[in-house]
Design a protein around this motif. Structure first.
Motif, PDB file in Angstrom:
ATOM      1  N   GLN A 213       0.824  -1.211   0.000  1.00  0.00           N
ATOM      2  CA  GLN A 213       0.000   0.000   0.000  1.00  0.00           C
ATOM      3  C   GLN A 213       0.859   1.263   0.000  1.00  0.00           C
ATOM      4  OE1 GLN A 213      -3.250  -0.988  -0.391  1.00  0.00           O
ATOM      5  NE2 GLN A 213      -2.132  -2.931  -0.226  1.00  0.00           N
ATOM      6  N   GLY A 214       2.155   1.108   0.269  1.00  0.00           N
ATOM      7  CA  GLY A 214       3.048   2.262   0.297  1.00  0.00           C
ATOM      8  C   GLY A 214       4.069   2.193  -0.823  1.00  0.00           C
ATOM      9  N   ASN A 215       5.018   3.105  -0.784  1.00  0.00           N
ATOM     10  CA  ASN A 215       6.031   3.195  -1.842  1.00  0.00           C
ATOM     11  C   ASN A 215       7.448   2.943  -1.357  1.00  0.00           C
ATOM     12  OD1 ASN A 215       4.007   3.804  -3.698  1.00  0.00           O
ATOM     13  ND2 ASN A 215       4.227   6.018  -3.412  1.00  0.00           N
ATOM     14  N   ALA A 216       7.600   2.448  -0.114  1.00  0.00           N
ATOM     15  CA  ALA A 216       8.938   2.139   0.385  1.00  0.00           C
ATOM     16  C   ALA A 216       9.575   1.072  -0.494  1.00  0.00           C
ATOM     17  CB  ALA A 216       8.867   1.667   1.827  1.00  0.00           C
ATOM     18  N   PHE A 217      10.861   1.217  -0.792  1.00  0.00           N
ATOM     19  CA  PHE A 217      11.516   0.255  -1.676  1.00  0.00           C
ATOM     20  C   PHE A 217      11.566  -1.129  -1.045  1.00  0.00           C
ATOM     21  CE2 PHE A 217      15.515  -1.903  -2.908  1.00  0.00           C
ATOM     22  CZ  PHE A 217      15.144  -2.239  -4.203  1.00  0.00           C
ATOM     23  N   GLU A 218      11.968  -1.204   0.224  1.00  0.00           N
ATOM     24  CA  GLU A 218      12.097  -2.519   0.856  1.00  0.00           C
ATOM     25  C   GLU A 218      10.927  -2.798   1.798  1.00  0.00           C
ATOM     26  OE1 GLU A 218      15.502  -5.248   2.988  1.00  0.00           O
ATOM     27  OE2 GLU A 218      15.359  -3.148   3.593  1.00  0.00           O
ATOM     28  N   ILE A 219      10.361  -3.979   1.656  1.00  0.00           N
ATOM     29  CA  ILE A 219       9.356  -4.485   2.581  1.00  0.00           C
ATOM     30  C   ILE A 219       9.997  -5.666   3.296  1.00  0.00           C
ATOM     31  CG2 ILE A 219       7.048  -5.483   2.828  1.00  0.00           C
ATOM     32  CD1 ILE A 219       6.385  -4.266   0.060  1.00  0.00           C
ATOM     33  N   THR A 220      10.154  -5.579   4.614  1.00  0.00           N
ATOM     34  CA  THR A 220      10.811  -6.665   5.330  1.00  0.00           C
ATOM     35  C   THR A 220      10.061  -6.998   6.611  1.00  0.00           C
ATOM     36  OG1 THR A 220      12.945  -7.444   6.167  1.00  0.00           O
ATOM     37  CG2 THR A 220      12.376  -5.129   6.594  1.00  0.00           C
ATOM     38  N   PHE A 221      10.102  -8.254   6.978  1.00  0.00           N
ATOM     39  CA  PHE A 221       9.441  -8.733   8.198  1.00  0.00           C
ATOM     40  C   PHE A 221      10.031 -10.092   8.562  1.00  0.00           C
ATOM     41  CE2 PHE A 221       6.947  -9.327   4.329  1.00  0.00           C
ATOM     42  CZ  PHE A 221       6.856 -10.713   4.226  1.00  0.00           C
ATOM     43  N   PRO A 222      10.101 -10.413   9.847  1.00  0.00           N
ATOM     44  CA  PRO A 222       9.922  -9.490  10.985  1.00  0.00           C
ATOM     45  C   PRO A 222      11.047  -8.466  11.032  1.00  0.00           C
ATOM     46  CG  PRO A 222      10.651 -11.643  11.750  1.00  0.00           C
ATOM     47  CD  PRO A 222      10.446 -11.764  10.276  1.00  0.00           C
ATOM     48  N   ARG A 223      10.723  -7.251  11.377  1.00  0.00           N
ATOM     49  CA  ARG A 223      11.676  -6.151  11.256  1.00  0.00           C
ATOM     50  C   ARG A 223      12.877  -6.308  12.179  1.00  0.00           C
ATOM     51  NH1 ARG A 223       7.639  -0.893  10.690  1.00  0.00           N
ATOM     52  NH2 ARG A 223       6.762  -1.463   8.660  1.00  0.00           N
ATOM     53  N   ARG A 224      12.644  -6.826  13.388  1.00  0.00           N
ATOM     54  CA  ARG A 224      13.766  -6.969  14.329  1.00  0.00           C
ATOM     55  C   ARG A 224      14.817  -7.933  13.776  1.00  0.00           C
ATOM     56  NH1 ARG A 224      11.147  -8.695  19.840  1.00  0.00           N
ATOM     57  NH2 ARG A 224       9.723  -9.711  18.372  1.00  0.00           N
ATOM     58  N   PHE A 225      14.366  -9.021  13.183  1.00  0.00           N
ATOM     59  CA  PHE A 225      15.307 -10.002  12.643  1.00  0.00           C
ATOM     60  C   PHE A 225      16.073  -9.404  11.465  1.00  0.00           C
ATOM     61  CE2 PHE A 225      15.945 -14.139  10.207  1.00  0.00           C
ATOM     62  CZ  PHE A 225      17.048 -14.494  10.961  1.00  0.00           C
ATOM     63  N   ALA A 226      15.369  -8.690  10.610  1.00  0.00           N
ATOM     64  CA  ALA A 226      16.032  -8.055   9.466  1.00  0.00           C
ATOM     65  C   ALA A 226      17.061  -7.038   9.933  1.00  0.00           C
ATOM     66  CB  ALA A 226      14.992  -7.389   8.565  1.00  0.00           C
ATOM     67  N   LEU A 227      16.723  -6.277  10.976  1.00  0.00           N
ATOM     68  CA  LEU A 227      17.643  -5.276  11.497  1.00  0.00           C
ATOM     69  C   LEU A 227      18.889  -5.937  12.082  1.00  0.00           C
ATOM     70  CD1 LEU A 227      18.343  -2.365  12.188  1.00  0.00           C
ATOM     71  CD2 LEU A 227      17.007  -2.611  14.288  1.00  0.00           C
ATOM     72  N   ILE A 228      18.704  -7.038  12.797  1.00  0.00           N
ATOM     73  CA  ILE A 228      19.847  -7.763  13.370  1.00  0.00           C
ATOM     74  C   ILE A 228      20.787  -8.229  12.262  1.00  0.00           C
ATOM     75  CG2 ILE A 228      20.517  -9.889  14.553  1.00  0.00           C
ATOM     76  CD1 ILE A 228      17.960  -9.542  16.264  1.00  0.00           C
ATOM     77  N   LEU A 229      20.207  -8.810  11.198  1.00  0.00           N
ATOM     78  CA  LEU A 229      21.046  -9.304  10.102  1.00  0.00           C
ATOM     79  C   LEU A 229      21.746  -8.154   9.371  1.00  0.00           C
ATOM     80  CD1 LEU A 229      18.907 -12.196   8.588  1.00  0.00           C
ATOM     81  CD2 LEU A 229      20.921 -12.354  10.052  1.00  0.00           C
ATOM     82  N   LYS A 230      21.069  -7.031   9.240  1.00  0.00           N
ATOM     83  CA  LYS A 230      21.710  -5.887   8.591  1.00  0.00           C
ATOM     84  C   LYS A 230      22.875  -5.364   9.432  1.00  0.00           C
ATOM     85  CE  LYS A 230      18.062  -4.110   5.605  1.00  0.00           C
ATOM     86  NZ  LYS A 230      17.265  -2.935   5.210  1.00  0.00           N
ATOM     87  N   LEU A 231      22.692  -5.333  10.744  1.00  0.00           N
ATOM     88  CA  LEU A 231      23.770  -4.881  11.620  1.00  0.00           C
ATOM     89  C   LEU A 231      24.932  -5.865  11.594  1.00  0.00           C
ATOM     90  CD1 LEU A 231      21.708  -3.555  14.674  1.00  0.00           C
ATOM     91  CD2 LEU A 231      22.914  -2.208  12.942  1.00  0.00           C
ATOM     92  N   LEU A 232      24.616  -7.164  11.583  1.00  0.00           N
ATOM     93  CA  LEU A 232      25.679  -8.167  11.480  1.00  0.00           C
ATOM     94  C   LEU A 232      26.463  -7.993  10.180  1.00  0.00           C
ATOM     95  CD1 LEU A 232      23.884 -11.411  12.763  1.00  0.00           C
ATOM     96  CD2 LEU A 232      25.756 -10.183  13.878  1.00  0.00           C
TER      97      LEU A 232
END
Length: 250
Positions: A213-232
């Motif tokens: 419904q929005g225009n954000a490029f990335e859709i990710t879930f669950p967000r906490r897990f995605a954030l952890i992997l991005k930080l790693l």
């Protein structure tokens, strides 16, 4: 242009099937594609608020992808949104390395999306409107154990979507990449290891639908897990590999 027609590949099971049900309930007309014709027909027969129409397809066949989109647009109407979710996961380990298994992953996960984009993109460009959502995975952020084939295809899809976005931004087409974490599906049910932040498929489909419904490029879930992997992924290589060895036992 009917803005409520969505084409979903990989729609016979998992996130693709759950999203098809969710969008049909919201009033969309869903053109559902996958290799499993019987599963698609069963999905289309389910009572929903909208329509789910079965269009069996093997995404590794470029000519079939083009013919399927032509059939959808001829019989149903112009595709306004394409969600390309067809995919396969096969573990790849160095001691049992199999080039054929990697090739199959590339053909389905990567080239299957390329073929679908080839088929649907000309219509979106001609109408200068629409949405292209490519389903990748958080496994594409950085290398993970047993993911040499799967992760490579998903990393390729992220780069593929990023590169297309530069052109499509100027053509009125929204480009999105979907990066789920662990979602309970027939594929993940076979995983022999713990899956942190495991999400039920209907919740994942709801998160994906909201993202569409929005225009954000990335859709990710669950967000906490995605954030952890991005930080790693930001860690220096020696630290990253040492930590992943310790966390996964690989």
């Amino acid at each position: 242009m009917d803005s409520s027609i969505v084409w979903i590949t990989g729609a016979s099971s998992g996130i693709g099937a759950a999203l098809a049900r969710r969008m049909a309930r919201a009033g969309w007309t869903v053109a559902a594609s996958a290799r499993g014709a019987e599963a698609l027909e069963a999905l289309a027969a389910e009572p929903t608020a909208g329509r789910i129409l079965a269009f069996p397809l093997d995404v590794t066949d470029l000519a079939a992808c083009r013919a399927t989109v032509a059939r959808i647009e001829g019989e149903v109407g112009p595709v306004a949104t394409a969600v390309l979710a067809a995919g396969l996961h096969t573990p790849v380990e160095a001691r049992r390395f199999d080039a054929a298994a990697v090739r199959e992953l590339v053909e389905i996960n990567l080239m299957g999306v390329v073929h679908a984009v080839d088929a649907v993109l000309p219509g979106l460009i001609e109408r200068r409107a629409g949405r292209l959502a490519i389903v990748s995975s958080v496994a594409g952020y950085r290398g993970l154990p047993t993911s040499a084939g799967y992760g490579a295809t998903k990393a390729g899809l992220i780069n593929f979507a990023e590169s297309l976005k530069f052109d499509l931004d100027h053509l009125g087409i929204v480009t999105q990449v979907v990066c789920p974490g662990f979602v309970r599906t027939p594929l993940t049910d076979r995983n022999p290891f713990p899956m942190p932040f495991l999400m039920e498929v209907d919740e994942a489909a709801e998160r994906l639908y909201r993202g569409l419904q929005g225009n954000a490029f990335e859709i990710t879930f669950p967000r906490r897990f995605a954030l952890i992997l991005k930080l790693l992924g930001l860690l220096p290589d020696p630290l990253y590999f040492a930590l992943m060895h310790r966390m996964t036992g690989k």
